[in-house]
Design an enzyme around this catalytic site. Sequence first.
Site, PDB file in Angstrom:
ATOM      1  CG  ASN A  61      40.384  41.802  36.452  1.00 47.96           C
ATOM      2  OD1 ASN A  61      40.621  41.842  35.207  1.00 47.96           O
ATOM      3  ND2 ASN A  61      39.397  42.501  37.064  1.00 47.96           N
ATOM      4  CD  GLU A  63      36.308  40.101  39.183  1.00 49.10           C
ATOM      5  OE1 GLU A  63      35.359  39.651  39.002  1.00 49.10           O
ATOM      6  OE2 GLU A  63      36.707  41.197  39.294  1.00 49.10           O
ATOM      7  CB  CYS A  72      45.367  43.147  41.006  1.00 47.68           C
ATOM      8  SG  CYS A  72      44.036  43.845  42.057  1.00 47.68           S
ATOM      9  CD  GLU A  74      47.269  46.416  38.299  1.00 48.89           C
ATOM     10  OE1 GLU A  74      46.611  45.310  38.549  1.00 48.89           O
ATOM     11  OE2 GLU A  74      46.836  47.782  38.455  1.00 48.89           O
ATOM     12  CB  CYS A 111      44.803  48.314  44.271  1.00 52.66           C
ATOM     13  SG  CYS A 111      45.459  46.596  44.443  1.00 52.66           S
ATOM     14  CB  CYS A 114      49.017  46.326  42.365  1.00 46.07           C
ATOM     15  SG  CYS A 114      47.821  45.026  41.972  1.00 46.07           S
TER      16      CYS A 114
HETATM   17  N1  THU Z   1      41.766  45.275  40.064  1.00 44.46           N
HETATM   18  C1  THU Z   1      42.973  45.140  39.085  1.00 44.46           C
HETATM   19  O1  THU Z   1      43.100  44.053  38.492  1.00 44.46           O
HETATM   20  N2  THU Z   1      43.849  45.969  39.386  1.00 44.46           N
HETATM   21  C2  THU Z   1      44.021  47.102  39.977  1.00 44.46           C
HETATM   22  O2  THU Z   1      44.631  47.828  40.202  1.00 44.46           O
HETATM   23  C3  THU Z   1      42.531  47.264  40.814  1.00 44.46           C
HETATM   24  C4  THU Z   1      41.436  46.372  40.802  1.00 44.46           C
HETATM   25  C5  THU Z   1      40.444  44.454  39.724  1.00 44.46           C
HETATM   26  C6  THU Z   1      40.448  43.445  40.920  1.00 44.46           C
HETATM   27  C7  THU Z   1      38.916  42.917  40.656  1.00 44.46           C
HETATM   28  O3  THU Z   1      39.068  41.718  39.912  1.00 44.46           O
HETATM   29  C8  THU Z   1      38.310  43.878  40.061  1.00 44.46           C
HETATM   30  O4  THU Z   1      39.741  44.809  39.453  1.00 44.46           O
HETATM   31  C9  THU Z   1      37.467  45.217  41.064  1.00 44.46           C
HETATM   32  O5  THU Z   1      38.173  45.499  41.770  1.00 44.46           O
END
Ligand code: THU
Length: 156
Positions: A61, A63, A72, A74, A111, A114
Amino acid sequence: MTQHFAFSYRLIAAPQDLSGPDQALLAAANAALSRAYAPYSKFQVGASLLLKSGLIVEGNNQENIAYPSGLCAERVALFYAGATYPEDAILKICIVAEGDLMPEGALLSPCGSCRQVLLESEARQNNPIEVLLVQRSGEILVLDTVQNLLPFGFSK
Ligand code: THU
């Protein structure tokens, strides 16, 4: 008439019970997780893809201070694979996460956005993608196809 949707998945007790290649895929996801850029959520996610050629593609991830601009793990991995190896089918995705965002025992699972992207990756290559969801307990859920993660998904 009531209809039911059900699917089967495998539960693997611990990483050492995975096959050698799956352990390598998990190691790649963990390596990706260690490079995640998640200063805001402090929730690190790693994803690794096994391609048909044997290549492993990693994502984590990413940010941003403007929160919705982040992405994310994925999708970072899937879009990188699509951008770099568009002809190489994705056989598997392995997902790991670490951080306090989710309570102990919560299901770690991708999520909705994804899932949507995974669904199209699968449809595009016309071949199922196996999904390995590594839980904080060490258990691993293995799903045979993304279709099971997004029933009635929006697709062509
Ligand atoms: N996140 C992912 O990388 N994958 C997921 O399937 C769910 C959430 C990340 C997004 C964000 O950077 C952090 O987790 C908190 O939501």
